[in-house]
Enzyme design. Sequence first.
Site, PDB file in Angstrom:
ATOM      1  N   GLU A   1      14.428 -18.939  32.740  1.00 47.78           N
ATOM      2  CA  GLU A   1      13.378 -19.912  32.438  1.00 47.78           C
ATOM      3  C   GLU A   1      13.030 -19.878  30.943  1.00 47.78           C
ATOM      4  O   GLU A   1      12.837 -20.898  30.315  1.00 47.78           O
ATOM      5  CB  GLU A   1      12.138 -19.596  33.287  1.00 47.78           C
ATOM      6  CG  GLU A   1      11.047 -20.622  33.173  1.00 47.78           C
ATOM      7  CD  GLU A   1       9.871 -20.338  34.072  1.00 47.78           C
ATOM      8  OE1 GLU A   1       8.878 -21.061  33.968  1.00 47.78           O
ATOM      9  OE2 GLU A   1       9.942 -19.383  34.879  1.00 47.78           O
TER      10      GLU A   1
ATOM     11  N   ARG B   1      17.306  -5.001  43.340  1.00 50.34           N
ATOM     12  CA  ARG B   1      17.035  -4.898  44.775  1.00 50.34           C
ATOM     13  C   ARG B   1      18.262  -5.181  45.626  1.00 50.34           C
ATOM     14  O   ARG B   1      18.353  -4.729  46.762  1.00 50.34           O
ATOM     15  CB  ARG B   1      15.842  -5.765  45.151  1.00 50.34           C
ATOM     16  CG  ARG B   1      14.527  -5.162  44.620  1.00 50.34           C
ATOM     17  CD  ARG B   1      13.324  -6.040  44.887  1.00 50.34           C
ATOM     18  NE  ARG B   1      13.400  -7.325  44.244  1.00 50.34           N
ATOM     19  CZ  ARG B   1      13.019  -7.591  43.001  1.00 50.34           C
ATOM     20  NH1 ARG B   1      12.526  -6.638  42.251  1.00 50.34           N
ATOM     21  NH2 ARG B   1      13.128  -8.803  42.508  1.00 50.34           N
TER      22      ARG B   1
END
Length: 171
Positions: free
Chosen positions: A96, A59
């Site tokens: 993560e 993006r």
Amino acid sequence: MDQLKSLIREVSDFPKPGINFYDITTLLKDKGGFRQVIDSLHDHYRNTPVDVVLGIEARGFIIAPAVAYALHNGFIPVRKEKKLPAERERIEYALEYGTDVLEIHKDAIDPGQNVLIIDDVLATGGTAAAVTRLVEKLGGKVAGLGFIMELDFLHGREKLNGYDVFSMLHY
């Protein structure tokens, strides 16, 4: 800025259960909202010495070229692994769960150039911090990091101490 928040779609349980995803595609399709994003980033950095604007896949590729145009600068892409055709510099960074790799062309940044980094969201700060290291490894200076939104509860800004971090919206 509340008007911009109203243009962002919240999608529950994406990409996995328990995650609330903030989808900017609904903001980008709104001509007034898209213009406000670019104008706000331009206004924040208009008096900052910037030689080139860097966008992070995916993006960031939408927003950064428009900001570069508004600032009268060029655009540099940072991509996922093995997407750029010429000699690349790479960085592996922690996610993560696991790791990821980002790459930039080795000749994308001239030593001493002021580089503005643009992406859609500042979350944990891992991606943005990795890109700052790439810029500095190539001899560039980070002029700032600009985001449409920041997820304050993830404390990503803490990984970017010492840099000008600008986020238009805060969640």
